[in-house]
Enzyme design. Structure first.
Site, PDB file in Angstrom:
ATOM      1  N   GLY A 110       0.822  -1.202   0.000  1.00  0.00           N
ATOM      2  CA  GLY A 110       0.000   0.000   0.000  1.00  0.00           C
ATOM      3  C   GLY A 110       0.854   1.248   0.000  1.00  0.00           C
ATOM      4  N   GLY A 122       0.284   5.627   1.055  1.00  0.00           N
ATOM      5  CA  GLY A 122      -0.574   6.717   1.497  1.00  0.00           C
ATOM      6  C   GLY A 122       0.202   8.010   1.593  1.00  0.00           C
ATOM      7  N   GLY A 123      -0.398   8.995   2.273  1.00  0.00           N
ATOM      8  CA  GLY A 123       0.252  10.285   2.404  1.00  0.00           C
ATOM      9  C   GLY A 123       1.558  10.207   3.166  1.00  0.00           C
ATOM     10  N   TYR A 124       1.683   9.217   4.063  1.00  0.00           N
ATOM     11  CA  TYR A 124       2.900   9.064   4.867  1.00  0.00           C
ATOM     12  C   TYR A 124       4.042   8.495   4.020  1.00  0.00           C
ATOM     13  CZ  TYR A 124       5.869   7.363   8.720  1.00  0.00           C
ATOM     14  OH  TYR A 124       6.911   7.122   9.576  1.00  0.00           O
ATOM     15  N   GLY A 125       3.728   7.569   3.155  1.00  0.00           N
ATOM     16  CA  GLY A 125       4.739   6.892   2.343  1.00  0.00           C
ATOM     17  C   GLY A 125       4.256   5.499   1.984  1.00  0.00           C
ATOM     18  N   LYS A 126       5.185   4.612   1.641  1.00  0.00           N
ATOM     19  CA  LYS A 126       4.823   3.258   1.241  1.00  0.00           C
ATOM     20  C   LYS A 126       4.778   2.331   2.450  1.00  0.00           C
ATOM     21  CE  LYS A 126       6.485   3.535  -3.512  1.00  0.00           C
ATOM     22  NZ  LYS A 126       7.349   2.954  -4.567  1.00  0.00           N
ATOM     23  N   VAL A 127       3.963   1.281   2.326  1.00  0.00           N
ATOM     24  CA  VAL A 127       3.835   0.259   3.365  1.00  0.00           C
ATOM     25  C   VAL A 127       4.282  -1.078   2.776  1.00  0.00           C
ATOM     26  CG1 VAL A 127       2.301  -0.862   5.013  1.00  0.00           C
ATOM     27  CG2 VAL A 127       1.880   1.519   4.343  1.00  0.00           C
ATOM     28  N   LYS A 144       5.766   0.860   7.747  1.00  0.00           N
ATOM     29  CA  LYS A 144       5.467   2.131   7.088  1.00  0.00           C
ATOM     30  C   LYS A 144       6.768   2.917   6.948  1.00  0.00           C
ATOM     31  CE  LYS A 144       1.878   4.518   8.176  1.00  0.00           C
ATOM     32  NZ  LYS A 144       0.829   5.263   8.918  1.00  0.00           N
ATOM     33  N   ASP A 155      -7.618  11.969  13.189  1.00  0.00           N
ATOM     34  CA  ASP A 155      -7.768  11.548  11.789  1.00  0.00           C
ATOM     35  C   ASP A 155      -8.533  10.231  11.707  1.00  0.00           C
ATOM     36  OD1 ASP A 155      -7.541  11.909   9.075  1.00  0.00           O
ATOM     37  OD2 ASP A 155      -5.556  10.989   8.923  1.00  0.00           O
TER      38      ASP A 155
END
Length: 970
Positions: free
Chosen positions: A656, A658-663, A677, A773
């Site tokens: 996956g 997201g805004g944080y980075g890749k998982v 993460k 959030d």
């Protein structure tokens, strides 16, 4: 492959490579530096270098091997000679840290805008007074604290000062009065206290009354006290907006108020003002909006018969002498909103107020002593809302057009309750519907006005707060006007060279004064160019663009920053290309040299690093071991360990992004499967912030929270290692991508387990935590389909002592789940999480995204219930994939969700109350539940259904028997 060369030969060849690279770098550097060293003066270059260092290395695109004024530097604008920096426009660039004193070295700055950088804190440095040429200073929607320095009065060229939505405290300095060129003053939504500065009493002999060229005083949402200075109301003032609401002002409204002949919008509401209302209001011919409500004003109701341009009038919640509704209201032909709740009114309501010759749209006379019959038979076609609740009305004649009428609490409803309910349900027609369905990647949306293409594209999105709207409420029937004026304002902006069409602007409203504006790229285009995105951001919030039909506003931009540039280069295209090629070669050479150096250093330091897992932390600050994180259960992983368990971050291990980075998924040496993460370049935090986050995560342990196993902080990497959740997110399950059967009991079970996780954060964590959030994509499902709340990157520690004020913090969250009260006030409480969870409950019941096809699920549910009644409204909104459900229980869950999303935080339940209510729903269904469609089930059918669709009944906390009767599994 391991080299077989002897050590001395490897060393000699390595030295030869390094020498060759060094020679190449010298040549490249000479080539690049020769034409630029005589351009931007060194003082400005040094100042920019200090700013980047203070902001955590951002903007990361600033490259000091090039010249700021003649290469594409983010947000930097220069004068015609390309030697001095005159503009610094870094809106929504995720700047961290503080504004350093070196800002004062950019002495030629005329425009400084650092708005929408939530992590930019600290105080305004006194060196800002060196910017004698500064004309525009905007630092809005940031986290500034401390006092506004008195040296602000030295910026005598300043025409725009915007500091709204920070945490500034102390008094407003009287030296503000020295800014004789000031046009726009906005210090709203801070924590400012004390009296408003007045030249007749201040030590400097200066104050607000000296700002005779100012048109806007936006001073609302602070804690200003004392009386309103009479000196402001002099004939020399040019004010058109005076916003003083939501303060602690006392005393009378000065009788000289009529001297402000240019005034259009005035807000005195929500203070502690007393005395009578001055007659001078009636003589202000340009006055369109007047708010006097929620004070302690007394005496007779004012006579405003000569204020013939009034469009919005608020007089309610005061201590006026008991009187009939004033007859002069019928003479205000432009009036379309009248609010006189709790105004001590008695007697009949004249039909003339609603007549066809009037412009009235919204009327509210709630909580008075009005009697007789309300006659709307001759009402104008513009009438939309009439609130007459809690009066003594005995009769009612309806309007020939559709009007929302609230009559609850009147004798008329005692015998006509059904009709009263029906009248209250009328609502305006919604627009911006879309035939598109599905979802897009982060920051991408479907333009609901282009339903034939259903294309995901990335708009520039801003949360807009209208400071003094000229509309009664920002409801959907006003959106077309707003969108047209946004498009027109952008097209005419001096900063843009683009014509914007109406279909590119989409407005969604959340409250009476707050909306979200999305500026979509042209048709068949997925995204704006970086430079256009930056210019749009600046143009929207630039206060020279006005929206006559809406009113003044401020805008906070959301979403990850575009890599944007606001520059016109002085070099030729050929020169730019040449420099660009040189820079690329330079960067490649540096990378090669850097990788070689890292490899050599690793060999030498490997043993030492293994024994010092926190060396990176100690190096980032002072205090030695004091910087080491204090962890409870989480462990440190080396970068080498993480690489091994993810197969060096192979694409096959990616699960996956997201805004944080890749998982990534990975397997520890013990065989345990984990999710890792990995922060992207744009998501890296400072060492202190990352330390705080992992310390926070290591303290929370609950079966409904995703557990933190450990972290990695090494070689510029920031990674969090979590327990693996094999069944994805709640959002994915609702969308059907996981194949999990989302039947009624499973949805209720997921609501319960996620609610328990949030409640633990609020009441049992030490100290309590506000998640900030909550959304369906942050609720994960484990191997037994138990929901667990995840992603604490935005979490805040809540105040723990009784009587402590709510957190005042920069707004963060996700569009569609964001608490509107939190957005407008910056005050964060546990009830903000409750609002977000209410939206999640609506997702569970409808299967819809919070905002889908231009529609907001909260509003859609309210409209459906109002138009169709509870039972039919719920049926029309329920997820088509939810084939069978107990209708009564579903209705109660809808009621709970709508209670969670009440506009007022005080009206929302706590998470403990939410859990209790969900638990009680199991009692609604009897041993033989009556599901939607009146299907009856035998005991065998129930057991078979459970085994087929739900797995083991023991995974669901005993709710099996509550819904399906006393059936024992085999």
């Amino acid at each position: 492959m391991i080299s077989t060369l002897p050590a001395w030969e490897q060393s000699r060849r390595g030295l030869h490579v390094r020498f060759s690279l060094f020679a190449s770098l010298v040549a490249i550097s000479s080539l690049l530096n020769a034409p630029v060293t005589s351009l931007t003066i060194q003082q400005d270059v040094n100042a920019l270098r200090a700013l980047q260092a203070a902001w955590g290395g951002k903007p990361s695109t600033w490259d000091f091997s090039t010249d700021p004024c003649d290469t594409l530097w983010l947000g930097v604008g220069c004068d015609d000679t390309h030697t001095r920096v005159t503009q610094l426009l870094l809106i929504n660039q995720d700047l961290t840290g503080t504004l350093p004193s070196s800002i004062g070295d950019l002495t030629n700055l005329t425009n400084l805008d650092l708005s929408s950088n939530a992590k930019l804190g600290g105080s305004l440095p006194t060196e800002i007074s060196n910017l004698k040429n500064l004309q525009r200073l905007f630092i809005q929607f940031c986290n500034l604290s401390g006092q506004i320095p008195t040296v602000i009065g030295n910026l005598t060229s300043l025409s725009y000062l915007g500091l709204t939505q920070n945490s500034l405290s102390g008094t407003l300095p009287d030296t503000i009065g020295f800014l004789s060129n000031l046009f726009w003053l906005d210090v709203s939504s801070n924590q400012l206290t004390g009296a408003l500065p007045d030249s007749t009493t201040s030590p400097s002999g200066s104050g607000l009354d000296n700002l005779t060229n100012a048109r806007h005083f936006h001073l609302e949402n602070n804690s200003f006290s004392g009386t309103i200075p009479t000196s402001i109301f002099n004939t020399q003032m040019q004010l058109i907006h005076l916003l003083l609401h939501n303060n602690m002002l006392t005393g009378n409204i000065p009788t000289a108020v009529g001297n402000l002949i240019h005034m259009e919008i005035m807000h005195f509401d929500s203070n502690a003002l007393n005395g009578s209302v001055p007659s001078g209001f009636s003589s202000i011919q340009n006055l369109t909006t007047l708010h006097l409500d929620n004070n302690q004003l007394g005496g007779q109701l004012p006579d405003l018969s000569n204020a013939t341009n009034l469009q919005m009038l608020y007089l309610g919640s005061n201590n006026f002498t008991s009187a009939p509704i004033p007859s002069w209201i019928s003479n205000l032909k432009k009036l379309f909103l009248l609010s006189m709740d709790s105004a001590n009114l008695f007697g009949n309501i004249s039909a003339d107020i609603f007549s066809s010759s009037s412009n009235i749209s919204n009327v509210t006379f709630a909580s008075n002593s009005l009697n007789g019959t309300v006659d709307l038979s001759s009402a104008n076609s513009r009438l939309r809302l009439v609130n007459l609740s809690n009066n003594d009305l005995a009769g009612f004649v309806n309007s020939p057009t559709t009007v929302q009428i609230i009559l609850d609490g009147n004798p008329y409803c005692d015998n006509n309750q059904g009709q009263c309910d029906s009248l209250r349900a009328a609502t305006p027609t919604l627009i911006n519907a879309s035939a598109c369905s599905g979802s897009c990647a982060d920051n991408y949306l479907i333009n609901p006005k282009l339903s034939t293409t259903c294309q995901c594209s990335r708009p520039v999105v801003g949360n807009v707060d209208f400071l003094a709207t000229k509309l009664p409420i920002l409801e959907d029937y006003n959106l077309t006007l707003m969108e047209e004026e946004f498009a027109s304002g952008l097209s005419q902006s001096a900063f843009m060279n683009i014509t914007f069409l109406d279909f590119q602007v989409v407005v969604n409203t959340f409250t009476a004064t707050h909306a979200t504006v999305s500026i979509f790229p042209p048709n068949n285009t997925a995204t704006w160019s970086p430079s256009d995105a930056a210019l749009i951001s600046y143009a929207i919030k630039n206060q020279e663009i006005t929206y006559p039909g809406i009113g003044p506003m401020v805008c906070a931009f959301i979403g990850t920053p575009y890599d944007a540039v606001i520059i016109v280069s002085g070099l030729t295209t050929g020169a730019k290309v040449g420099i660009a090629i040189g820079v690329v070669v330079f960067v490649v050479a540096v990378v090669v040299l850097g990788l070689y150096a890292i490899r050599q250093r690793k060999r030498a330091d490997k043993a030492e690093e293994a024994n010092k897992p926190f060396a990176a932390w100690i190096a980032t600050g002072e205090g030695g071991d004091a910087n080491i994180p204090q962890l409870k259960g989480a462990r440190w992983f080396s970068l080498e360990e993480i690489r091994k368990c993810t197969n060096n971050f192979s694409q096959s291990n990616e699960i996956g992004e997201g805004g944080y980075g890749k998982v990534y998924k990975g397997y520890l040496a013990s065989g345990e499967k984990v999710a890792i993460k990995r922060a992207g370049t744009d998501s890296l935090q400072g060492a202190a912030e990352f330390k705080n986050e992992i310390e926070l995560l290591s303290r929370v342990h609950h079966r409904n929270l995703v557990g933190l196993i450990g972290f990695c902080f090494e070689e510029g990497e920031q990674m969090l290692v979590y327990e693996f959740m094999p069944n994805g997110t709640l959002r994915e399950s609702l969308s059907g991508t996981t194949g999990i059967q989302m039947n009624w009991e499973r949805r209720l079970s997921l609501a319960m387990s996620s609610a328990r996780g949030i409640a633990y954060l609020h009441t049992e964590a030490n100290p309590p935590i506000i998640h900030r959030d909550i959304k369906s994509s942050n609720i994960l499902l484990d191997d037994k389909l138990v929901a667990k709340v995840a992603d604490f990157g935005l979490s805040k520690v809540a105040p723990t002592d009784d009587g402590v004020a709510p957190l005042s913090t920069q707004v963060k969250g996700t569009l569609g789940y964001l608490d509107p009260d939190y957005f407008m006030t910056n005050r964060l409480t546990e009830k903000s999480d409750v609002y977000s969870f209410g939206v999640v409950l609506l997702e569970l019941m409808t299967g819809r995204l919070p905002i889908q096809g231009g529609k907001y699920v909260v509003r859609e549910m309210r409209v459906a219930l109002a138009q169709e009644g509870m039972a039919q409204g719920v049926k029309s909104m329920v997820d088509p994939e939810l084939k069978e459900y107990p209708l009564e229980a579903l209705e109660k869950l809808v009621e709970l969700a709508l209670a969670c999303v009440e506009d007022s935080p005080e009206s929302r339940p706590t998470m403990a109350e939410v859990i209790k209510e969900i638990e009680s729903l199991s009692e609604v269904t009897s041993a033989k539940p009556e599901f939607q469609g009146n299907n009856e089930y035998s005991q065998e059918d129930k057991l078979a259904y459970m085994q087929q669709n739900l797995g083991s009944p023991f995974d669901y906390s005993g709710s099996y028997t509550a819904f399906y009767g006393n059936v024992q599994p085999k």
